[in-house]
Design an enzyme around this catalytic site. Structure first.
Site, short mmCIF file in Angstrom:
data_model
loop_
_atom_site.label_atom_id
_atom_site.label_comp_id
_atom_site.label_asym_id
_atom_site.label_seq_id
_atom_site.Cartn_x
_atom_site.Cartn_y
_atom_site.Cartn_z
CG ASP A 130 -26.07 -16.16 -52.11
OD1 ASP A 130 -25.55 -17.28 -51.87
OD2 ASP A 130 -26.10 -15.65 -53.24
CG ASP B 89 -16.01 -16.18 -48.11
OD1 ASP B 89 -16.20 -16.21 -49.34
OD2 ASP B 89 -16.43 -15.26 -47.40
CG HIS B 90 -16.06 -19.06 -53.73
ND1 HIS B 90 -17.35 -19.14 -53.30
CD2 HIS B 90 -16.07 -18.22 -54.78
CE1 HIS B 90 -18.11 -18.39 -54.07
NE2 HIS B 90 -17.36 -17.82 -54.98
CE LYS C 83 -21.71 -19.13 -50.62
NZ LYS C 83 -22.15 -17.84 -50.99
CE LYS D 126 -14.66 -14.68 -56.85
NZ LYS D 126 -14.72 -15.07 -58.24
CG HIS E 262 -18.88 -13.78 -50.86
ND1 HIS E 262 -18.16 -14.80 -50.31
CD2 HIS E 262 -19.72 -14.35 -51.75
CE1 HIS E 262 -18.56 -15.95 -50.85
NE2 HIS E 262 -19.50 -15.70 -51.72
#
Lengths: 504, 358
Positions: free
Chosen positions: A255, A197-198, A168, A202, A260
């Site tokens: 950001d 999209d890290h 990203k 998760k 997210h």
């Protein structure tokens, strides 16, 4: 054989599914992300035996390094940032198959050398290895690298898979994202493209789906009839650190909200997919994004922090941070009121907020249920009955809590809210792998479930673009908040009457 | 890695009762929440009930302490002393020094009861009040104590065993099968073969390689001399997964065992060979030959498994399959973790292995 025809009967029962032999190339191989996250993730995968049985790594960067110098840098990064102390034998074995290509990303010679190295690895291993290209560079180089890979015949490989993993941000607005998609997809097919999209890597984010779709308790109330409002918060207590260059160009909305927070909203609102497979999950998320009407400017808040106190220490305001232009108009706080206009969610307000230098670090989804229709108990002498609230905490105390009304011990029927709490840390023995470990493995295996599809990225920007346009025109004006606070006072402006933000 | 312990609260009483132990444990938990580590929250994952010989209690406690993060949340260790007539107990609440990234710390409970042989037949009434209701309970009796396991099985869902501990191959498999009929079995001998099973699955996973599965002509598994059961379980797994009908293994002069399995396209030669040079329990290597003359060989090596592929025409490739050795503490920790999972392939592998040694 017990497996379906053509399948591998040996994989049943294995926790780790095989990953095809792969050569991974990291563009931006000496950068911060590579050093802090990617190289340590690769080591940890190696330690756990989770890398492909044959695995090679090529670093590409501008610095004029030798193979040995790059290996030394990789060793240092792994020793410094790995979540576990490296086993020297595993680390040595991993680094044995690491090579380095020095060159600029627009230069044809860089790709010629890369192609030679890739072919050499195929030759040594005796099979055409899968190829994965990880673009961990400045976004400006994404189209350049992709086109050069195509021009040098590296986007396809006979009898093997080629995949490209793109970090990203995927564009800074819808137009750029569409253009980037166009250029990427002129070289690669969509199934070859893995947009990171890290957050989706998760464990606790994936648990949102487990929580919703593995528990019959919630589905009957998971709609506008029972849910009054939803708040999604991603608060950070830190400032921008050394990232002024990136952050001042991006701001809080790009950001965190564009990717997210909208992803969290999708996971919360989507319909159950028939199967947990890439396109089925992503189809459902896209439907949610398409059901969102971009908010009017008055349903948005933007602000930046001023000097204040964080943890008892004085901290500077955003404009005083190193590298921030004195006339910056970048927001460090963003809040939105959204609605998802579909049968399930019509009329339910979704409040999203994110910010730097807030009172504490927390990422959570708070779902407030509608109040009970009638209350037979007297409220005097107690804080009274509050609507039930279900809070899903993504970080730092991963877990779920439910507030319930309970009788205060005594002779009167006085009620107060109590918490029923579940913490992941107390219920599982396993340590969660880093998000990048999961995502790298999935990309090498070709599983795109936790990656963002082209139409998904564009649908995200469709929500965000009008806000960016309004903010560029000064609507609403940029507000301020004191570092270490709950955010700007005006944040409550976007809320419906009677609603108020949860304390961060 | 041994978990660091920030603080322990301990209670001890001679000639005590389960009710007194349970009450003391509750008190310790309350104190630990209000003491130095007021944020400590009791972990609630798994009860582990371990029955050991009194003289080896310390050794087992050491092994349990070294399982890293895979501690059961409540461990009840019963140390059996033949002539003892009373119960002595020690209860400890450990608060881990290494906090969760959020700052939260977890507490786990460790109970040690010295009991007599006469208590064994009523062990369930001693243990029942001491396990956390609704959590899965795992039983482990590393020194045998089959009678204690039988007595406690109604309280448990999972039995941990290491079939490698049983010197007789046939008895080891028979015991595992008997237990597997009554509870879910986590067999450390099986877990020793996990990296090997993963690598065999990986080697045949590319579509071009998968067709070769049907042409496997011979498999040799090399093992530590004490770990034949881990080897035969691996062979049993191949038989079960690939639909081979195994025949009996027979002893050869070189102390290897050899047999044949019937596959759809013909027979597969199966060999189980002791590897005296292997210093630790578990598997030492394996060789798979396919019908076209390709030989895949995997052996323990530095930093992972050393792989070699040789083709009929003599082409030879070697490489390292990366992975760290888990060591015995790691295997035990993995065994405890597996209590929360279910592997559907163990029992078919066990049944096939039993056919081979019958």
């Amino acid at each position: 054989m017990t497996a379906a025809a053509g399948g591998n009967p040996l994989v049943e029962g294995l926790e780790r599914l095989p990953v095809g032999p792969t050569t991974l190339t990291i563009f931006g191989a000496t950068g911060d992300l590579a050093r802090r996250k990617l190289l340590p993730a690769l080591y940890n995968l190696a330690h756990d035996g989770a890398l492909p049985e044959r695995f090679n790594l090529i670093g590409v960067s501008r610095g004029d390094e030798s193979h040995d110098a790059y290996r030394a840098m990789a060793r240092e990064a792994i020793c410094r940032f790995s979540r576990r102390r490296p086993d020297p034998k595993v680390l040595d074995a991993l680094l044995e198959n690491v090579r380095y290509v020095a060159g600029t990303f627009g230069e044809a010679e860089t790709y010629a050398r890369l192609g030679e190295l890739l072919a050499e690895f195929d030759e040594v291993d005796g099979v055409p290895l899968n190829r994965a290209f990880y673009l961990s560079t400045s976004p400006a180089f994404f189209p350049v690298i992709v086109e050069q890979l195509g021009a040098h015949g590296l986007a396809r490989h006979d009898h093997a898979e080629v995949r490209v993993i793109i970090e990203k941000p995927f564009g800074t607005n819808g137009r750029e994202a569409r253009e980037l998609n166009r250029r990427v997809l002129s070289v690669f097919e969509e199934p070859q493209v893995f947009r990171i999209d890290h957050y989706l890597g998760k464990e606790t984010v994936q648990n949102v789906m487990a929580f919703r779709f593995a528990n019959g308790l919630f589905e009957p109330i998971w709609n506008r009839n029972y849910i009054d409002r939803v708040e999604i918060t991603a608060a950070e207590d830190v400032g921008i650190g050394t990232r002024a260059g990136y952050y001042d160009a991006a701001g809080a909305l790009r950001d965190l909200v564009q990717n997210h927070l909208l992803q969290l909203l999708c996971l919360l609102c989507m319909e159950p997919p028939v199967r947990f497979q890439a396109d089925e999950v992503r189809d459902e998320k896209v439907k949610v994004l398409r059901a969102i009407t971009p908010p009017a400017p008055e349903h948005t808040v933007r602000a930046r922090y001023t000097a204040g106190t964080e943890g008892g220490e004085d901290v500077p305001g955003y404009l005083e941070e190193e590298g921030v232009p004195p006339d910056s108009q970048t927001e460090t706080y963003a809040a939105l009121r959204l609605e998802v206009d579909n049968w399930r969610w019509n009329g339910v307000p979704f409040y999203l907020r994110t910010g730097k230098r807030l009172a504490r670090k927390v990422t959570e989804i708070a779902i407030t249920l509608k109040p009970v229709p009638h209350l037979a108990f007297e409220q005097a002498g107690s804080v009274g009955v509050q609507p039930n609230q279900l809070v899903y905490t993504v970080q730092p105390n991963e877990g779920v809590s439910l507030s319930l009304g309970a009788k205060i011990p005594g002779t009167r029927m006085a009620i107060r809210p109590v918490q029923m709490e579940f913490l992941y840390g107390t219920a599982f023995m396993s340590q969660s792998p880093e998000a990048y470990e999961r995502l790298i493995t999935d990309a090498m295996r070709g599983d795109a479930t936790l990656f963002t599809r082209n139409d998904e990225v564009e649908a995200q920007w469709r929500v965000i673009d009008p806000i960016l346009d309004a903010w560029a025109a000064g609507e609403p004006p940029l507000d301020t908040y004191e570092a270490g606070s709950q955010g700007p006072d005006t944040a409550s402006r976007i809320m419906d009457p009677g609603d108020r933000w949860r304390a961060i | 890695m041994t978990a660091l312990v920030a603080s322990d609260r301990t209670w001890f009483e001679r000639d005590t009762t389960p009710a007194a132990i349970e009450a003391a444990l509750r008190r310790l938990l309350v104190e630990s929440r209000h003491g130095e580590h007021s944020g400590a929250i009791p972990a609630r994952v798994l009860n582990l009930v371990t029955v050991v010989d009194r003289q080896w209690r310390g050794e087992i406690e050491n092994r349990l302490e070294r399982v890293g993060r895979y501690h059961a949340s409540r461990t009840v260790l019963l140390a059996v002393e033949p002539r003892r007539t009373t119960i002595d107990a020690r209860a400890t609440v450990h608060v881990d020094a290494e906090p969760h990234p959020s700052g939260m710390t977890t507490a786990r409970e460790h109970l040690v009861l010295d009991v007599g042989a006469e208590h064994v037949e009523h062990l369930a009434t001693i243990v029942d009040p001491l396990v956390v209701t609704d959590l899965p309970t795992m039983l482990w009796a590393p020194h045998g104590h089959a009678e204690a396991i039988d007595e406690l099985l109604p309280l448990a869902q999972v039995v941990l065993l290491d079939s490698v501990d049983e010197p007789d191959l046939e008895d080891a498999l028979a015991r595992a099968r008997a237990l597997a009929r009554r509870a879910y079995v986590v067999d450390l001998a099986w877990l020793r073969s996990t990296p090997w099973r993963e690598r065999i699955a990986g080697a045949f996973d590319p579509p071009a390689e998968r067709a070769r599965l049907a042409t496997i002509a011979a498999v040799e598994v090399r093992h530590h001399p004490d770990s034949a059961v881990a080897g035969v379980l691996l062979l049993g797994w191949l038989c079960a997964r690939l639909g081979w009908r195994p025949g009996a293994l027979a002893a050869r002069r070189d102390r290897a065992l050899e047999g044949r399995a019937r596959a759809r396209r013909g027979e597969v030669r199966l060999v189980l060979r002791p590897a005296p040079e292997q210093p630790v329990r578990g598997l030492a290597g394996l060789t798979i030959e396919t019908g076209d003359g390709t030989v895949l060989r995997l052996d323990r090596g530095e930093g992972g498994l050393r792989a070699e592929r040789v083709t009929r025409r003599g082409g030879r490739r070697t490489w390292t399959v990366l992975g760290a050795s888990r060591g015995e503490p790691g295997i035990l920790g993995e065994g405890i973790r597996q209590a929360l999972l279910r592997d559907p392939t163990y029992r078919p592998a066990l049944d096939a292995a039993a056919e081979m040694v019958a």
